[in-house]
Design a protein around this motif. Sequence first.
Motif, short mmCIF file in Angstrom:
data_model
loop_
_atom_site.label_atom_id
_atom_site.label_comp_id
_atom_site.label_asym_id
_atom_site.label_seq_id
_atom_site.Cartn_x
_atom_site.Cartn_y
_atom_site.Cartn_z
N SER A 158 -21.27 21.59 29.71
CA SER A 158 -22.06 22.79 29.96
C SER A 158 -22.32 22.98 31.46
N LEU A 159 -22.58 21.85 32.15
CA LEU A 159 -22.82 21.93 33.58
C LEU A 159 -21.57 22.37 34.33
N LYS A 160 -20.39 21.90 33.90
CA LYS A 160 -19.15 22.32 34.54
C LYS A 160 -18.86 23.79 34.28
N ASN A 161 -19.21 24.26 33.07
CA ASN A 161 -19.03 25.68 32.78
C ASN A 161 -19.88 26.53 33.71
N ALA A 162 -21.12 26.08 33.96
CA ALA A 162 -22.00 26.82 34.86
C ALA A 162 -21.46 26.79 36.29
N GLN A 163 -20.94 25.63 36.70
CA GLN A 163 -20.41 25.52 38.05
C GLN A 163 -19.17 26.39 38.24
N ALA A 164 -18.41 26.60 37.15
CA ALA A 164 -17.19 27.41 37.26
C ALA A 164 -17.49 28.86 37.63
N PHE A 165 -18.68 29.34 37.27
CA PHE A 165 -19.03 30.74 37.55
C PHE A 165 -20.08 30.88 38.64
N THR A 166 -20.52 29.77 39.24
CA THR A 166 -21.55 29.85 40.27
C THR A 166 -21.18 29.02 41.50
N GLY A 167 -19.91 28.91 41.80
CA GLY A 167 -19.49 28.14 42.96
C GLY A 167 -19.68 28.91 44.25
N SER A 168 -19.21 28.33 45.35
CA SER A 168 -19.29 28.98 46.65
C SER A 168 -18.38 30.21 46.67
N PRO A 169 -18.57 31.11 47.63
CA PRO A 169 -17.71 32.31 47.69
C PRO A 169 -16.22 31.98 47.73
N LEU A 170 -15.83 30.93 48.49
CA LEU A 170 -14.42 30.58 48.56
C LEU A 170 -13.90 30.05 47.23
N VAL A 171 -14.71 29.24 46.56
CA VAL A 171 -14.30 28.70 45.25
C VAL A 171 -14.17 29.83 44.23
N GLN A 172 -15.14 30.73 44.22
CA GLN A 172 -15.10 31.84 43.28
C GLN A 172 -13.93 32.78 43.59
N ALA A 173 -13.65 32.98 44.88
CA ALA A 173 -12.52 33.81 45.25
C ALA A 173 -11.22 33.20 44.72
N ARG A 174 -11.08 31.89 44.84
CA ARG A 174 -9.88 31.21 44.33
C ARG A 174 -9.79 31.36 42.81
N ASN A 175 -10.90 31.09 42.11
CA ASN A 175 -10.89 31.14 40.65
C ASN A 175 -10.53 32.52 40.12
#
Length: 264
Positions: free
Chosen positions: A99-116
Amino acid sequence: MVGHGGGGGFGRSMVLAPPASPPNPIALAQARFKELETGFRAWLEKQSMAVEAAVVTATNAAQGAAIGGLLGTLTSDVSSALPASTPNAAGLNPEAIASLKNAQAFTGSPLVQARNFAVMAGANAGISSVMKRIRGVEDVQSSMVAAFGSGALFSLVSGMGGPNQAANAVTSGLFFALFQGGLFMVGQKFSTPPDEDVYYSQTRGMLTSLGLQKYEKNFKKGLLTDSTLPLLTDSALRDVNVPPGPRLLILDHIHSDPELTKGR
């Protein structure tokens, strides 16, 4: 009406026509964007499947990166509150870690979210274009296949879910496929235009670009569909009560458009 004095006591008058209303800049911009989009799609259709897939994937990945970067900026406060890692020594059970990893997948840094989001959007668009070329149609099955691929890749690059990455990718792909398939069917049901509008799409674009969109109903009343545009004459427009000024603009536009004149 303006009167002027004349010889012999006779008065002359002339009627001043009201000034033509300027075209709506928003409507003009929309029409111009539609023309560019249509031209771009026509160019893509002439390319090989590999070139089309590469171009579509790159353009949609760029859009996804922009959206992901914006999302990462907006959720920066939330991501800062989450732990950077999830060590097993923390005493969390596997479900909590997932569950924590799922939350991190959608709330990362701008660069991480841009990549995803770049991976997700690019993969979805690229697979969709390939499926459309192979099957010759864009339907719910093609949409679900594209969603499955994008969901699986998003799971892999974002680390979403538990430790079993393969199972997480399949699960995420199935969820994305079912979700997008449902959206596709709902959108197809409620956004299908009336059958008659299909025959007036080119006419609507022409009238909008000229600021004469209010005369679309005149074209429909006279059954002047897109296929009749190369054949239009002044008398035909007069029969559907289009005034002289707009008639001149419409005919001039048709005569100067090579796509229409070659159909004569």
